[in-house]
Design a protein around this motif. Structure first.
Motif, PDB file in Angstrom:
ATOM      1  N   SER A  58      47.364  37.519  36.438  1.00  0.00           N
ATOM      2  CA  SER A  58      48.622  37.266  37.140  1.00  0.00           C
ATOM      3  C   SER A  58      49.398  36.094  36.545  1.00  0.00           C
ATOM      4  N   LEU A  94      41.588  37.437  38.052  1.00  0.00           N
ATOM      5  CA  LEU A  94      42.872  37.652  38.719  1.00  0.00           C
ATOM      6  C   LEU A  94      43.873  36.552  38.366  1.00  0.00           C
ATOM      7  N   LYS A  95      43.402  35.332  38.278  1.00  0.00           N
ATOM      8  CA  LYS A  95      44.297  34.238  37.900  1.00  0.00           C
ATOM      9  C   LYS A  95      44.871  34.462  36.504  1.00  0.00           C
ATOM     10  N   ARG A 144      42.906  45.732  38.810  1.00  0.00           N
ATOM     11  CA  ARG A 144      42.262  45.513  37.508  1.00  0.00           C
ATOM     12  C   ARG A 144      41.169  44.452  37.624  1.00  0.00           C
ATOM     13  N   ALA A 145      41.441  43.378  38.358  1.00  0.00           N
ATOM     14  CA  ALA A 145      40.424  42.345  38.557  1.00  0.00           C
ATOM     15  C   ALA A 145      39.257  42.869  39.384  1.00  0.00           C
ATOM     16  N   SER A 146      39.522  43.775  40.322  1.00  0.00           N
ATOM     17  CA  SER A 146      38.460  44.370  41.125  1.00  0.00           C
ATOM     18  C   SER A 146      37.563  45.272  40.285  1.00  0.00           C
ATOM     19  N   ASN A 200      35.752  44.357  47.431  1.00  0.00           N
ATOM     20  CA  ASN A 200      36.920  43.491  47.572  1.00  0.00           C
ATOM     21  C   ASN A 200      37.936  44.134  48.510  1.00  0.00           C
ATOM     22  N   TYR A 214      35.665  37.226  39.368  1.00  0.00           N
ATOM     23  CA  TYR A 214      36.844  37.978  39.821  1.00  0.00           C
ATOM     24  C   TYR A 214      38.042  37.044  39.999  1.00  0.00           C
ATOM     25  N   GLN A 216      47.354  44.107  39.430  1.00  0.00           N
ATOM     26  CA  GLN A 216      46.491  43.032  38.929  1.00  0.00           C
ATOM     27  C   GLN A 216      45.226  42.904  39.773  1.00  0.00           C
ATOM     28  N   VAL A 217      45.354  43.032  41.087  1.00  0.00           N
ATOM     29  CA  VAL A 217      44.187  42.985  41.969  1.00  0.00           C
ATOM     30  C   VAL A 217      43.225  44.123  41.640  1.00  0.00           C
ATOM     31  N   GLN A 267      51.430  42.790  41.336  1.00  0.00           N
ATOM     32  CA  GLN A 267      50.285  42.026  41.827  1.00  0.00           C
ATOM     33  C   GLN A 267      49.189  42.952  42.350  1.00  0.00           C
TER      34      GLN A 267
END
Length: 385
Positions: free
Chosen positions: A58, A54-55, A273-275, A253, A50, A270-271, A267
């Motif tokens: 973003s 996220l990195k 999508r990463a989650s 998360n 994850y 993005q969180v 952001q």
């Protein structure tokens, strides 16, 4: 160059650098993430995945520092995130029944999967999608529960199906009568009683000694526990297919609400999508591990059985009747006045997700379905604010 002109240029350059640094601090941020999982486990490894996602999403503006089994334990996660000890983390809702009654109601419905035509390998995957969709889009009471704990839900995860891991053969109603069964939640405790067993409440980490010493006859667990908790050393027989259901009561998360609100809309997206990736990877890896352990069981001299027809039928009857019990319990004990309506609303969502994940063959494909079907539909300009 005249002293005034030189001074002017120095001031301009200084102001420019201050602006650059201010812009960087406004957008680049490291988010702390706490999990009760130990290092090198499915839970912590998926958290690192994850962080990578996220990195990348973003462009380096958001990074994640993962704290496995150090910053907050599972029992400390919710209040720790609430109080800002961690920016985000893994929350097991069942640890906090009074804080999340509406959410725990939905988390307790996982045995409904046994009434749908879902392959065991995809049961947990379907529940993640259904749980996430329901909490995001159909349960304002759940969103309010999170807000009351200064938290924002950003996605779910789920285990592989639960079965009986025993120290003797237990496949029929006659076999199970009087057997002491470790239950992983109230629905499984009620199931044990309904089919003639005796539920025992102990943690899965204590199941090894309890099975070894004869305090337990069976543990109601995922087959992945044969490896994670070394139950393969004390289990001789596995009965798959009953009681069924998965452990789906997780916020994979959960975010501190102030931290969430400080993020830009881009952001927050993005969180989310990463989650979606996080929930897909951890749930997929649990299923892969569970399948592997079940296939390896005969090599460890563990017999794998199918339940007898009388036990299957009794289990099916229990699941249908237990939906009424769950509604009554949450209404009388937790004050959830619309419990029956919530169950009815959730059932078609779960059935939809059983179909959506039916042919999924990779965690990447699963993450994309989660994102497309529900995570991407969260209004980040309003949600959690």
């Amino acid at each position: 160059m005249a002293p005034c002109a030189l001074l002017q240029r120095i001031v301009i350059a200084t102001l420019f650098m201050v602006g650059v640094l201010a812009g960087t601090s406004a957008f680049a941020r490291t988010i702390s993430y706490a999990t009760g999982y130990p290092p090198n486990s499915i839970g912590s490894d998926s958290a690192l995945a994850y962080a990578d996602a996220l990195k990348e999403l973003s462009g380096g503006d958001l990074s994640v520092k993962v704290f496995p089994m150090s910053l907050l334990s599972f029992s400390e996660a919710s209040p720790g995130i609430r109080d800002g000890m961690a920016d985000s983390g893994f929350v097991l809702f069942s640890y906090f029944p009074s804080e999340f009654p509406n959410t725990n109601l939905i988390a307790e419905l996982t045995m409904l999967l046994e009434l749908d035509d879902v392959a065991p390998s995809h049961a947990g995957l379907a529940y993640v999608g259904a749980m996430s969709e329901y909490l995001f889009h159909h349960c304002p009471e759940c969103v309010e529960e999170f807000a009351a704990q200064n938290q924002v839900f950003t996605g779910a995860s789920a285990s592989a199906p639960y079965m009986m891991l025993c120290n003797e053969e237990v496949t029929s109603l006659a076999d199970i009568k009087g057997k002491r069964l470790r239950s992983a939640g109230p629905q499984w405790a009620r199931w044990a009683q309904a089919v003639g067993g005796t539920p025992v409440t102990i943690s899965v980490s204590d199941a090894y000694e309890a099975l070894n010493q004869g305090v337990l006859d069976c543990s109601i667990s995922s087959s992945v526990d044969l490896d994670i908790f070394r139950l393969s050393e004390v289990v001789s027989d596995v009965t798959a297919g009953v009681p069924g259901g998965v452990f789906g009561g997780t916020g994979v998360n959960n975010f501190n609400q102030k931290v969430w609100q400080d993020l830009s809309e881009a952001q927050r997206e993005q969180v989310l999508r990463a989650s979606a990736t996080f929930g897909a990877i951890i749930s997929w890896d649990y299923q892969v591990g569970a399948t592997r352990e079940l296939e390896a069981a005969p090599k460890q001299e563990i017999k794998v059985h199918e339940p007898a027809e009388d036990l299957q039928q009794a289990s099916h009857r229990f699941i249908v009747e237990d939906m009424k019990t769950i509604a009554r319990n949450y209404q009388s004990r937790s004050g959830v006045d619309n419990a029956e309506q919530s169950i009815k609303a959730f059932q078609p969502i779960l059935s939809k997700w059983v179909k959506l994940v039916k042919d999924v063959s990779s965690p990447e494909e699963l993450a994309e379905i989660y994102w497309r079907e529900t995570y991407s539909k969260v209004n980040v300009s309003e949600y959690g604010l």
